[in-house]
Design an enzyme around this catalytic site. Structure first.
Site, short mmCIF file in Angstrom:
data_model
loop_
_atom_site.label_atom_id
_atom_site.label_comp_id
_atom_site.label_asym_id
_atom_site.label_seq_id
_atom_site.Cartn_x
_atom_site.Cartn_y
_atom_site.Cartn_z
N HIS A 272 34.39 -13.08 -29.34
CA HIS A 272 33.47 -11.97 -29.07
C HIS A 272 32.51 -12.32 -27.94
O HIS A 272 31.42 -11.78 -27.86
CB HIS A 272 32.65 -11.61 -30.33
CG HIS A 272 33.41 -10.81 -31.33
ND1 HIS A 272 34.46 -11.32 -32.06
CD2 HIS A 272 33.29 -9.51 -31.73
CE1 HIS A 272 34.94 -10.37 -32.87
NE2 HIS A 272 34.26 -9.27 -32.68
N GLU B 79 43.52 -0.65 -30.93
CA GLU B 79 43.21 -0.63 -29.49
C GLU B 79 44.41 -0.27 -28.62
O GLU B 79 44.27 0.57 -27.71
CB GLU B 79 42.60 -1.97 -29.06
CG GLU B 79 41.19 -2.22 -29.59
CD GLU B 79 41.16 -2.83 -30.99
OE1 GLU B 79 42.24 -3.06 -31.55
OE2 GLU B 79 40.06 -3.08 -31.51
#
Lengths: 329, 331
Positions: B129, B60
């Site tokens: 998440h 990322e």
């Protein structure tokens, strides 16, 4: 100096010499501004590393891109910036390259392809790789040189972007200026193994070059830039060099990590400007008077720019919340 | 009018903008053939090819940084960040680089990129998440932040984001991807900084964002049967924030609650409540009440997770108290 001169044109040699002298003069003046308390904040001197920035940037076209570091004045000058706007920026003045909002650690001169210095060590590695992706995507010829120090090789970002650059064959050259010190720590204490081997692990060709030899740096960079333009990039170069000053201008008493003898040795034996000047003299490219004339002109130019910047006005207070967002057309 | 899912709306927005502007491209993890785990991007790589729908390694910070450099040099990247929780991985590139480049360069360099990601708990995905981290980026000057509350908003806001000359972070509610809403066939954009009066009312203002707009609507239905008329304001973007629409509503109703799925402390609810206090204090008949997610990491167990986010019943309960002149947080 290198056995095969990279550029055979006298004008090119003189320009490279002049650019190195300009960087040294810029830094000497910046240091004086700090010592005389005329400059806000701190700055990081590039003195000693001039052959890296000049050797590489002289192999680039104006439209090619570079990303720079907190020790970025040398890259900025070498990529074509002028003294007046640079000193104005260092002093936080309105006429600076960034209207005084960036300062020493954020000078950007996009008119010559300098995407900016960066105050996060390794922070511009993604930006450089992204600029190379733009060139590939838009079918442009541009090559990007990503300058960073040996300290930045410890950042994980580098490995992430090298991986993508290698997978996507991007026209980027990662240029590690190994000046032997990661801030106040010797490089061998922070870097395991070999830096070139790290790049080679991604299937990239990696090179070592003497970063004090402007012609060697220039010759290698010219070759790699040409290969990048043919789609053969990315590449990695480790340039061995030396930082004359401390980590920043305030790092004066530094014998606890670096001896004065070591500094004196590099200055007397490996100075990139002195050695290149002597080579030009020995080759009959210039005479002593001509070298003196170059130095005098650069010094005068630098002093005039400093005087101008000291008198220049600060940004208007109304600018404080300008440029947070770019306008939408 | 036709109804499409939020997922389809996002896909259409990206496809339309990529057809319109060659410089727009998208990168992220499993965005091409896989079309993301949520299958939002299915079909795009077939139309635009792997040069413009780019699968990246799982890195990322790396692909975020590459997007920043690409944006600075003449393209318009859309970064697909698979989960909002991964924002913590990209913070340097987003907040130190993208957000500040225009300002630090004195206005010379632009970073026109879109970071698409998501928010929302109750998907039984546990603490890494499920977070709603939009307040985190809204705190950083130089970033715009959009929070679509339906397929209609998702399409119109994303199209505006892609055309914006600044870094924009757009958070989609991951529980809403299959929810349908009316979305016109014709092209439309939703401008930033313009709130939507989702439901007009007279007794209390419910300022609700993203996933909480549906919660507020259900709460308004409950309140309506109690004879209480709630007005719902959806800011749609929190940077920039349409203060006037919120303040005008509060001046009319004299009571306000702010509902958002981010953690309640130091969050979006606090910011909006504070602005109401500062600018409409003398119009208020009651304290402004915040309802955010509980200040706990999101738990996995359904029995616990459902306790952490505002519910229609909870919102209605507090609204009822406010309207009746009872303090919600009595000592």
């Amino acid at each position: 100096m290198s056995p095969v001169p990279a550029k055979t044109n006298t004008e090119d040699y003189i320009r490279m010499y002049t650019q190195m002298v300009r960087i040294r003069a810029f830094e000497d003046n910046a240091n004086q501004l700090y010592l005389s308390a005329k400059m806000p904040g701190l700055t990081h001197m590039y003195s000693g590393q001039e052959a890296v920035a000049v050797g590489m940037c002289e192999a680039l076209e104006d439209s090619d891109k570079i990303t720079s570091t907190h020790r970025g004045h040398g890259h900025c000058v070498a990529k074509g910036a002028d003294f007046q706007q640079m000193f104005c920026e260092l002093l936080g003045k309105e006429e600076g390259y960034c209207r005084g909002k960036g300062g020493s650690m954020h000078i950007a001169d996009q008119s010559h392809g300098n995407l900016g210095a960066n105050a996060i060590v390794g922070g511009s590695m993604g930006i450089a790789t992204g600029a190379a992706l733009t060139a590939k995507r838009l079918g442009k010829d541009d090559v990007t040189v990503c300058f960073f120090g040996d300290g930045a090789t410890a950042q994980g970002l580098w490995y992430e972007v090298m991986n993508m650059a290698a997978l996507w064959k991007l026209p980027v050259i990662y240029a590690c200026e190994n000046n032997g010190y990661s801030e106040y720590t010797k490089t061998h204490e922070i870097a395991a193994g070999s830096l070139t081997a790290r790049a080679e692990a991604f299937g990239m060709e990696a090179f070592n070059v003497n970063g004090q030899d402007v012609l060697a740096v220039n010759a290698l960079t010219q070759k790699l830039v040409a290969r990048c333009r043919m789609g053969e990039g990315p590449f990695f170069i480790e340039l061995k060099t030396y930082r004359y000053h401390g980590h920043h201008v305030g790092d004066i008493n530094r014998e606890y990590y670096r001896s004065k003898d070591e500094e004196a040795h590099w200055k007397s034996e490996h100075d990139p400007i002195t050695n290149f000047g002597e080579w030009m003299l020995s080759e009959g490219i210039v005479n002593e008077d001509e070298l003196g004339t170059i130095s005098d002109a650069v010094m005068a130019d630098a002093e005039a720019a400093v005087a101008y910047a000291l008198d220049a006005k600060y940004p208007n207070e109304a600018e404080v919340d300008m440029h947070v967002f770019a306008p939408n057309a | 009018m036709r109804e499409i899912t939020l997922s389809k709306a996002v896909n259409e927005a990206i496809a339309e903008e990529m057809r319109r502007d060659e410089t727009v491209f998208l990168l992220g993890e499993d965005v091409a053939e896989a079309g993301t785990p949520f299958k939002i991007l299915s079909g795009l790589v077939e139309e635009f090819g792997t040069e413009r729908i780019i699968d990246t390694p799982i890195a990322e910070p790396g692909f975020m940084g590459i997007a920043v450099g690409a944006a600075m040099t003449g393209t318009r990247p859309i970064v697909d960040l698979m989960f909002g929780d991964f924002l913590f991985l990209v913070m340097d590139q987003l907040c130190n680089q993208a957000a500040k480049t225009h300002y630090m360069s004195g206005g010379k360099l632009n970073v026109p990129l879109v970071l698409r990601t998501n928010l929302g708990a109750t998907r039984r995905s546990a603490a890494q998440h499920s977070q709603s981290l939009h307040a985190l980026v809204a705190h950083i000057p130089g970033l715009k932040v959009a929070l679509p509350s339906s397929a209609y908003e998702a399409k119109g806001l994303l199209k505006s984001a892609i055309r914006d000359n600044n870094p924009v972070v757009i958070f989609e509610d991951k529980l809403m991807y299959q929810d349908k809403a009316e979305v016109p066939e014709e092209e439309y954009l939703i401008p930033f900084g313009v709130a939507n009066i989702k439901r007009p009312g007279t007794d209390i203002t419910l300022v609700a964002t993203s996933s909480m707009v549906q919660v507020a609507e259900k709460a308004a239905g409950i309140l309506n049967s109690d004879g209480i008329s709630a007005e719902i304001i959806d800011p749609r973007t929190i940077v920039p924030l349409d203060e006037e629409t919120i303040l005008n509503s509060v001046r009319k109703t004299s009571r306000a609650m702010v509902i958002d799925e981010g953690h309640q402390s130091y969050g979006v609810t606090a910011e909006i409540a504070s602005r109401i206090n500062e600018r409409a204090f003398y119009h208020l008949d009651a304290p402004v009440i915040r309802m955010g997610a509980m200040d706990v990491p999101v738990p996995f167990s359904p029995a616990l997770e459902d306790l952490t986010v505002p519910t229609p019943e909870g919102v209605a309960h507090n609204a009822r108290k406010l309207v009746r002149g009872e303090l919600v947080h009595a000592a």
